[in-house]
Design a protein around this motif. Structure first.
Motif, PDB file in Angstrom:
ATOM      1  N   TYR A  60       0.841  -1.208   0.000  1.00 57.65           N
ATOM      2  CA  TYR A  60       0.000   0.000   0.000  1.00 57.65           C
ATOM      3  C   TYR A  60       0.872   1.254   0.000  1.00 57.65           C
ATOM      4  CZ  TYR A  60      -3.401   3.477   1.570  1.00 57.65           C
ATOM      5  OH  TYR A  60      -4.189   4.592   1.656  1.00 57.65           O
ATOM      6  N   ASP A  61       1.931   1.244   0.813  1.00 59.01           N
ATOM      7  CA  ASP A  61       2.807   2.419   0.926  1.00 59.01           C
ATOM      8  C   ASP A  61       3.507   2.751  -0.385  1.00 59.01           C
ATOM      9  OD1 ASP A  61       3.841   1.626   4.342  1.00 59.01           O
ATOM     10  OD2 ASP A  61       2.115   2.762   3.575  1.00 59.01           O
ATOM     11  N   ILE A  62       3.793   1.719  -1.196  1.00 57.83           N
ATOM     12  CA  ILE A  62       4.479   1.972  -2.475  1.00 57.83           C
ATOM     13  C   ILE A  62       3.482   2.179  -3.613  1.00 57.83           C
ATOM     14  CG2 ILE A  62       6.543   0.711  -1.791  1.00 57.83           C
ATOM     15  CD1 ILE A  62       5.619  -1.639  -3.489  1.00 57.83           C
ATOM     16  N   GLY A  63       2.190   2.213  -3.275  1.00 57.66           N
ATOM     17  CA  GLY A  63       1.170   2.512  -4.274  1.00 57.66           C
ATOM     18  C   GLY A  63       0.584   1.321  -4.995  1.00 57.66           C
ATOM     19  N   ALA A  64       0.962   0.084  -4.591  1.00 53.79           N
ATOM     20  CA  ALA A  64       0.422  -1.124  -5.239  1.00 53.79           C
ATOM     21  C   ALA A  64      -0.853  -1.548  -4.508  1.00 53.79           C
ATOM     22  CB  ALA A  64       1.475  -2.240  -5.227  1.00 53.79           C
ATOM     23  N   PHE A  65      -1.898  -0.765  -4.659  1.00 53.45           N
ATOM     24  CA  PHE A  65      -3.121  -0.968  -3.874  1.00 53.45           C
ATOM     25  C   PHE A  65      -3.813  -2.287  -4.194  1.00 53.45           C
ATOM     26  CE2 PHE A  65      -2.293   3.064  -2.370  1.00 53.45           C
ATOM     27  CZ  PHE A  65      -2.295   4.035  -3.365  1.00 53.45           C
ATOM     28  N   HIS A  66      -3.910  -2.610  -5.465  1.00 51.91           N
ATOM     29  CA  HIS A  66      -4.618  -3.829  -5.845  1.00 51.91           C
ATOM     30  C   HIS A  66      -3.834  -5.078  -5.448  1.00 51.91           C
ATOM     31  CE1 HIS A  66      -7.892  -1.854  -7.945  1.00 51.91           C
ATOM     32  NE2 HIS A  66      -7.007  -1.031  -8.488  1.00 51.91           N
ATOM     33  N   SER A  67      -2.518  -4.956  -5.376  1.00 50.93           N
ATOM     34  CA  SER A  67      -1.710  -6.085  -4.912  1.00 50.93           C
ATOM     35  C   SER A  67      -1.819  -6.250  -3.402  1.00 50.93           C
ATOM     36  CB  SER A  67      -0.241  -5.871  -5.305  1.00 50.93           C
ATOM     37  OG  SER A  67      -0.104  -5.817  -6.711  1.00 50.93           O
ATOM     38  N   ALA A  68      -2.053  -5.148  -2.702  1.00 49.17           N
ATOM     39  CA  ALA A  68      -2.174  -5.207  -1.239  1.00 49.17           C
ATOM     40  C   ALA A  68      -3.522  -5.771  -0.805  1.00 49.17           C
ATOM     41  CB  ALA A  68      -1.988  -3.803  -0.652  1.00 49.17           C
ATOM     42  N   LEU A  69      -4.550  -5.574  -1.633  1.00 52.30           N
ATOM     43  CA  LEU A  69      -5.912  -5.949  -1.261  1.00 52.30           C
ATOM     44  C   LEU A  69      -6.069  -7.422  -0.875  1.00 52.30           C
ATOM     45  CD1 LEU A  69      -8.631  -4.540  -0.950  1.00 52.30           C
ATOM     46  CD2 LEU A  69      -9.155  -5.162  -3.318  1.00 52.30           C
ATOM     47  N   PRO A  70      -5.493  -8.400  -1.628  1.00 52.84           N
ATOM     48  CA  PRO A  70      -5.650  -9.807  -1.234  1.00 52.84           C
ATOM     49  C   PRO A  70      -5.097 -10.130   0.154  1.00 52.84           C
ATOM     50  CG  PRO A  70      -4.884  -9.655  -3.495  1.00 52.84           C
ATOM     51  CD  PRO A  70      -4.801  -8.281  -2.919  1.00 52.84           C
ATOM     52  N   ILE A 366     -11.160 -13.823  -7.088  1.00 52.48           N
ATOM     53  CA  ILE A 366     -10.163 -14.784  -7.570  1.00 52.48           C
ATOM     54  C   ILE A 366     -10.606 -15.386  -8.896  1.00 52.48           C
ATOM     55  CG2 ILE A 366      -9.090 -17.017  -7.098  1.00 52.48           C
ATOM     56  CD1 ILE A 366      -9.109 -16.271  -4.123  1.00 52.48           C
ATOM     57  N   LYS A 367     -11.882 -15.749  -8.975  1.00 53.48           N
ATOM     58  CA  LYS A 367     -12.410 -16.325 -10.207  1.00 53.48           C
ATOM     59  C   LYS A 367     -12.326 -15.319 -11.358  1.00 53.48           C
ATOM     60  CE  LYS A 367     -16.509 -18.704 -12.010  1.00 53.48           C
ATOM     61  NZ  LYS A 367     -17.891 -19.148 -11.688  1.00 53.48           N
ATOM     62  N   LEU A 368     -12.671 -14.080 -11.063  1.00 57.22           N
ATOM     63  CA  LEU A 368     -12.623 -13.042 -12.086  1.00 57.22           C
ATOM     64  C   LEU A 368     -11.190 -12.770 -12.538  1.00 57.22           C
ATOM     65  CD1 LEU A 368     -14.121 -10.864 -13.713  1.00 57.22           C
ATOM     66  CD2 LEU A 368     -13.830  -9.321 -11.761  1.00 57.22           C
ATOM     67  N   GLN A 369     -10.259 -12.793 -11.584  1.00 58.95           N
ATOM     68  CA  GLN A 369      -8.859 -12.572 -11.940  1.00 58.95           C
ATOM     69  C   GLN A 369      -8.344 -13.680 -12.852  1.00 58.95           C
ATOM     70  OE1 GLN A 369      -7.108 -12.233  -8.030  1.00 58.95           O
ATOM     71  NE2 GLN A 369      -7.168  -9.998  -8.065  1.00 58.95           N
ATOM     72  N   LYS A 370      -8.712 -14.927 -12.528  1.00 57.81           N
ATOM     73  CA  LYS A 370      -8.320 -16.043 -13.391  1.00 57.81           C
ATOM     74  C   LYS A 370      -8.863 -15.859 -14.803  1.00 57.81           C
ATOM     75  CE  LYS A 370      -8.033 -19.823 -10.002  1.00 57.81           C
ATOM     76  NZ  LYS A 370      -8.609 -21.126  -9.628  1.00 57.81           N
TER      77      LYS A 370
END
Length: 565
Positions: A60-70, A366-370
């Motif tokens: 989150y601090d480096i701006g990778a919000f979508h990666s932090a969400l899981p 997860i299904k949508l990401q796949k």
């Protein structure tokens, strides 16, 4: 040439490598034995909640919000009523972090939902410090949707809590004061704003960079309330010199320029106000600061209305309406009110429902990401394949064009400036010899001599006269020029040049066009100009004739000639 080929080869190999990588991921997702998301889940299940939170907050601090969400969702999914107090607070912290991500995405309803859930856990576990922090985040949402009174009371509680706290976190304390000042400004109550500003002076808070900016911009608003426009403009301009280096820096700059514009509006100087509003809009657009843009567009609309500039007013109103609908529509406001009520119903039942929804959202995500990655990979694969084919075809076509161009240059060089070969008798020599061997003339000597003379005359006119480049030039004109009839001319051209009149004239004109296109002084002109100069009435007749003779379209020939020059 070699450099271009090397670059093209390198690009093609890079594309092939990328295609291979995409194909590998496609195969990987298609196989049951390789599931990236299952591997991620197995890895996260072995990590403790604190480690997951640290990992997520780092992203989150480096701006990778979508990666932090899981990571935050994983911590939140572990919540249960039997958990220890510290573990429940970790879940609350994860919910708050998710709310902050939604807040950055302008999804204020989902942000409030996550904040309220987290604050409920903090209250249940009697953690006042964390409860106040989350309440401050909720106040930020209310501030952006212009619920200033509600936001002010929450900001004030957070400030007073930090004021009493020992030891005090100076950074958080100064930020809480800044929020209080900015909110007091927008409420429009000069007595309340005066109180907050004097409180900062009394506590000597204005010496800190985080509070110096709101202090000056606050006084700009305060003096404007008092009707002192010059003082308001002075403090607004001074605030520009004390903007802290924070992620929302552009928002603060936009706010300062807006305050300057408001000061000039107080002085009835509308044109200068419009200039500062335009500058404020420029910074507002950089970070998509919707609330400031909405306010600026409303001000500009009023000014244009007063000045009778209806066209500009309509354009500004369109922008205002679009932004207003995206942020402050009644439906969203109603949802926020419903969520406040929703947070007061049965705590345990509410928590179970929210957890079920979170689990469903997680599984769906997860299904949508796949599905998205698989479809996206297939699309990229075929797109890359199509690009390679297009590049290969284009490269091959360019090579053919270059070969045809070089061939045409060689023909022009061998012609040594001549546009037509001298007239010669092209009759069958073998047939002539066989007839003469019998002692019989194959053709009257005078007829042969006439053809030769006409061929010489035709060659002389085409080489030395501009008549052939006249768009109306025809067989009758040539016959009159040579004092003969069209039948003899056609016969001479056929026998001596092996083609008809139209073909001969077109080839001469195309050769002249090629010569012009090879000359730097003519390369600045358009193809329409060159076509008319050599006798063609339009590009519609020039292009096919040029392609038939040279094998290249005129635009490509001109492009190659410019490169050669």
């Amino acid at each position: 040439m070699h450099t271009k080929n090397y670059i093209l080869c390198f690009f093609k190999r890079s594309l092939i490598g990328l295609l291979g990588l995409v194909g590998f991921f496609n195969i990987s997702f298609a196989l049951d034995g390789f599931d990236f998301f299952n591997m991620w889940q197995e890895d996260t299940h072995t990590m403790c909640s604190d480690s997951l939170l640290k990992k997520g907050e780092h992203l989150y601090d480096i701006g990778a919000f979508h990666s932090a969400l899981p990571y935050f969702n994983e911590v939140l999914g572990r919540y249960s009523l039997e958990m220890k107090s510290q573990e429940k607070l970790s879940c609350a912290r994860a919910s708050n972090d998710i709310g902050m991500i939604y807040f950055r995405e302008y999804n204020y309803v989902s942000a409030i939902k996550r904040y309220l859930w987290a604050m409920e856990i903090a209250r249940e576990e009697k953690n006042i410090e964390y409860e106040r922090k989350i309440e401050n985040n909720i106040a930020g949402v209310y501030y952006l949707i212009h619920e200033y009174e509600k936001a002010y009371s929450m900001f004030k509680r957070f400030f007073e809590y930090n004021l009493k706290k020992v030891p005090r976190d100076s950074s958080v304390f100064f930020k809480s004061y800044s929020n209080l000042v900015m909110c007091a400004m927008d409420i429009g109550d000069k007595r309340r704003l005066s109180y907050v500003l004097q409180l900062g002076e009394k506590m000597k808070l204005i010496s800190n960079p985080l509070t110096c900016y709101p202090y000056y911009v606050g006084y700009a608003t305060y003096y404007r309330f008092l009707g002192k426009a010059d003082s308001s403009i002075f403090f607004a301009k001074k605030s520009l010199l004390h903007i802290p280096n924070t992620p929302n820096r552009n928002s603060l700059i936009a706010k300062s320029y807006q305050q300057i514009a408001l000061g000039y509006l107080s002085k009835k100087n509308q044109n200068v106000a419009l200039l500062y509003l335009d500058t404020s809009n420029e910074y507002g657009k950089k970070n998509n600061i919707i609330d400031i843009l909405i306010e600026n567009y409303a001000l500009q609309s009023d000014i244009f209305k007063q000045q009778g500039r209806n066209t500009e007013r309509v354009k500004v109103l369109e922008k205002y309406t679009i932004l207003k609908d995206s942020l402050l529509n009644l439906h969203t406001y109603g949802q926020l009110k419903e969520l406040e009520f929703y947070a007061r119903v049965s705590k345990n039942e509410n928590r179970i429902i929210l957890l079920q929804k979170e689990q469903q959202e997680k599984a769906g995500m997860i299904k949508l990401q796949k599905y998205t990655i698989t479809i996206g990979s297939i699309f990229i694969f075929f797109l890359m394949l199509f690009l390679i084919l297009v590049l290969k075809q284009k490269h091959s076509l360019n090579q053919n064009y270059r070969l045809l161009y070089e061939k045409q240059q060689e023909l022009l060089r061998l012609a040594n400036g001549k546009l037509i070969e001298p007239g010669i008798d092209r009759s069958n020599k073998n047939n002539k010899d066989s007839v003469e061997s019998l002692g019989v003339d194959s053709e009257d000597q005078k007829t042969k001599e006439r053809r030769k003379q006409l061929a010489i005359g035709i060659t002389e006119i085409i080489e030395n006269a501009d008549l052939v480049y006249n768009a109306d030039f025809n067989l009758d004109m040539l016959a009159k020029k040579l004092n003969t009839n069209t039948h003899y001319i056609s016969e001479a051209i056929h026998e001596c040049f092996g083609k008809n009149f139209t073909t001969l004239v077109n080839e001469v004109r195309i050769k002249r066009a090629c010569i012009y296109m090879n000359m730097p002084e003519y390369q600045k002109y358009t193809l329409d100009f060159i076509a008319h100069k050599v006798g063609f009435k339009s590009r519609a007749t020039f292009n096919p004739a040029f392609k038939k003779y040279t094998g290249i379209i005129p635009s490509q020939y001109l492009k190659l000639s410019k490169k050669r020059s």
